[in-house]
Enzyme design. Structure first.
Site, mmCIF file in Angstrom:
data_model
loop_
_atom_site.group_PDB
_atom_site.id
_atom_site.type_symbol
_atom_site.label_atom_id
_atom_site.label_comp_id
_atom_site.label_asym_id
_atom_site.label_seq_id
_atom_site.Cartn_x
_atom_site.Cartn_y
_atom_site.Cartn_z
ATOM 1 N N TYR A 156 3.588 -4.210 -5.235
ATOM 2 C CA TYR A 156 3.218 -4.782 -6.613
ATOM 3 C C TYR A 156 3.566 -6.077 -6.613
ATOM 4 C CZ TYR A 156 1.653 -4.854 -11.348
ATOM 5 O OH TYR A 156 0.854 -5.195 -12.544
ATOM 6 N N ALA A 158 4.796 -8.154 -4.036
ATOM 7 C CA ALA A 158 4.192 -8.819 -3.075
ATOM 8 C C ALA A 158 2.932 -9.398 -3.791
ATOM 9 C CB ALA A 158 4.229 -8.226 -1.770
ATOM 10 N N LYS A 160 1.285 -9.725 -6.769
ATOM 11 C CA LYS A 160 1.463 -10.370 -7.774
ATOM 12 C C LYS A 160 1.942 -11.604 -7.680
ATOM 13 C CE LYS A 160 -0.922 -7.577 -10.348
ATOM 14 N NZ LYS A 160 -2.093 -7.798 -10.857
HETATM 15 N N1 NAD Z 1 -0.263 -2.983 -18.275
HETATM 16 C C1 NAD Z 1 0.927 -3.899 -17.707
HETATM 17 O O1 NAD Z 1 2.107 -3.582 -18.236
HETATM 18 C C2 NAD Z 1 0.513 -4.933 -16.888
HETATM 19 C C3 NAD Z 1 1.460 -5.968 -16.660
HETATM 20 C C4 NAD Z 1 1.340 -6.764 -15.896
HETATM 21 C C5 NAD Z 1 0.061 -6.991 -15.235
HETATM 22 N N2 NAD Z 1 -0.902 -6.161 -15.414
HETATM 23 C C6 NAD Z 1 -1.994 -6.236 -14.531
HETATM 24 O O2 NAD Z 1 -3.284 -6.242 -15.484
HETATM 25 C C7 NAD Z 1 -4.346 -5.753 -14.659
HETATM 26 C C8 NAD Z 1 -5.127 -4.625 -15.490
HETATM 27 O O3 NAD Z 1 -4.255 -3.606 -15.470
HETATM 28 P P1 NAD Z 1 -4.225 -2.499 -16.921
HETATM 29 O O4 NAD Z 1 -2.706 -2.749 -17.285
HETATM 30 O O5 NAD Z 1 -5.120 -2.809 -17.949
HETATM 31 O O6 NAD Z 1 -4.422 -0.906 -15.918
HETATM 32 P P2 NAD Z 1 -5.622 -0.274 -16.231
HETATM 33 O O7 NAD Z 1 -5.114 1.058 -15.301
HETATM 34 O O8 NAD Z 1 -5.896 0.432 -17.571
HETATM 35 O O9 NAD Z 1 -6.993 -0.669 -15.688
HETATM 36 C C9 NAD Z 1 -7.164 -1.214 -14.322
HETATM 37 C C10 NAD Z 1 -8.514 -1.159 -14.110
HETATM 38 O O10 NAD Z 1 -8.906 -1.384 -13.046
HETATM 39 C C11 NAD Z 1 -9.869 -0.686 -12.282
HETATM 40 N N3 NAD Z 1 -9.841 -0.658 -10.805
HETATM 41 C C12 NAD Z 1 -8.615 -0.046 -10.077
HETATM 42 N N4 NAD Z 1 -8.992 -0.403 -8.790
HETATM 43 C C13 NAD Z 1 -10.281 -0.943 -8.466
HETATM 44 C C14 NAD Z 1 -10.870 -1.416 -7.401
HETATM 45 N N5 NAD Z 1 -10.400 -1.298 -6.313
HETATM 46 N N6 NAD Z 1 -11.963 -2.420 -7.800
HETATM 47 C C15 NAD Z 1 -12.320 -2.357 -9.064
HETATM 48 N N7 NAD Z 1 -11.645 -1.891 -10.206
HETATM 49 C C16 NAD Z 1 -10.691 -1.268 -9.976
HETATM 50 C C17 NAD Z 1 -9.330 0.610 -12.744
HETATM 51 O O11 NAD Z 1 -10.619 1.595 -12.709
HETATM 52 C C18 NAD Z 1 -9.344 0.083 -14.345
HETATM 53 O O12 NAD Z 1 -10.256 0.282 -15.154
HETATM 54 C C19 NAD Z 1 -3.746 -5.249 -13.397
HETATM 55 O O13 NAD Z 1 -3.984 -6.610 -12.531
HETATM 56 C C20 NAD Z 1 -2.418 -5.037 -13.675
HETATM 57 O O14 NAD Z 1 -1.789 -5.490 -12.378
HETATM 58 C C21 NAD Z 1 -0.609 -5.139 -16.305
#
Ligand code: NAD
Length: 251
Positions: A156, A158, A160
């Site tokens: 993760y 790497a 990001k």
């Molecule tokens: N929630 C946190 O604390 C947090 C913190 C930093 C960054 N992020 C980033 O935010 C982004 C959204 O994450 P989130 O927290 O809303 O999580 P989430 O799991 O609620 O949403 C992620 C979405 O991505 C979709 N997905 C997964 N694999 C996929 C693929 N191969 N192709 C298309 N869609 C796909 C999933 O079906 C899901 O709807 C991510 O990039 C995550 O790394 C989240």
């Protein structure tokens, strides 16, 4: 924010930050293409936008498959004539929280495929279209884990750090082509992804909150505000930047 009639694709729009972002674009009058590997969830997002007076459609796209990314963007351009904003949000975490020597090959390959290669595919195809039409704006969803070290999380971390690097490098390349590329770096934010991390142990939530000066996790709609702003003309002299939304964790 002026997003009226902008044609916007959001990947991973079926849940969490992606769903909140799609809804906020819809609220501001954009035409939203909610894409996700999970079509049912993407459709729920599109339905919610349409039900509240916005305009949205849903499409199934697995960002790890180059041909699916190509057809997502080709279909959008066929229907609407252009692509104004690309939000590369789809992302996953590893299944195990293990130190580097024990990090599993599966976690490595799966996380890199979605979070890094998927963003590369989306950037590559979207930028090609933006070059043809004379400009556009892109927001990549990186993470605080793309700016700072985080333990038991190598793939993760790497992926990001890579998203931050791709954001800056591509912004440098396309500044003169009227294409802006920025990233948001959320800290811990309520979503399915955070729930997965919290499920590791019952006291995980309290442990994590001790590192957050504001004493709480972020909300998906708080991240969405920053994504929409970075995508909009309101931030038109900003490119290649990361905006950290972490309640002060990075301090
Ligand atoms: N929630 C946190 O604390 C947090 C913190 C930093 C960054 N992020 C980033 O935010 C982004 C959204 O994450 P989130 O927290 O809303 O999580 P989430 O799991 O609620 O949403 C992620 C979405 O991505 C979709 N997905 C997964 N694999 C996929 C693929 N191969 N192709 C298309 N869609 C796909 C999933 O079906 C899901 O709807 C991510 O990039 C995550 O790394 C989240």
């Amino acid at each position: 924010m002026n997003l009226e009639n902008k044609i916007v694709i959001i990947t991973g729009a079926g849940s969490g930050i992606g769903a909140a972002t799609a809804k906020l674009f819809g609220h501001h009058g954009a035409k939203v293409i909610a894409s996700d590997i999970n079509l049912k969830n993407a459709q729920n997002t599109a339905d919610a936008i349409n039900a509240s007076g916005g305009k949205a459609s849903a499409i199934k796209t697995d960002v790890t498959q180059f041909e699916e990314v190509e057809s997502l963007i080709a279909n959008t351009v066929k229907e609407y004539g252009r692509l104004d904003v690309m939000v590369n949000n789809a992302g996953i975490g590893g299944k195990h929280q293990l130190k580097t020597a024990d990090h599993t090959h599966d976690d490595w390959h799966n996380v890199i495929a979605v979070n890094q290669t998927g963003v590369f595919y989306c950037m590559k195809v979207a930028i090609k279209q933006m070059l043809v039409q004379g400009g556009g704006s892109m927001v990549n969803v990186a993470s605080l884990a793309g700016l700072k070290a985080s333990g038991n999380n190598l793939s993760y971390s790497a992926s990001k750090f890579a998203v931050v690097g791709m954001t800056k490098s591509a912004a440098l390349e396309y500044g003169r082509k009227n294409i802006r590329i920025n990233a948001v770096c959320p800290g811990f934010t309520h979503s399915a992804l955070l729930d997965q991390l919290l499920s590791v142990s019952p006291d995980m939530a309290n442990k994590l909150k001790r590192f957050i000066p504001m004493g709480r996790f972020g909300e998906a709609d708080e991240i969405a505000e920053a994504i929409c702003w970075l995508a909009s003309e309101n931030s038109k002299f900003i490119t290649g930047q990361t905006l950290t939304l972490d309640g002060g964790t990075s301090l």
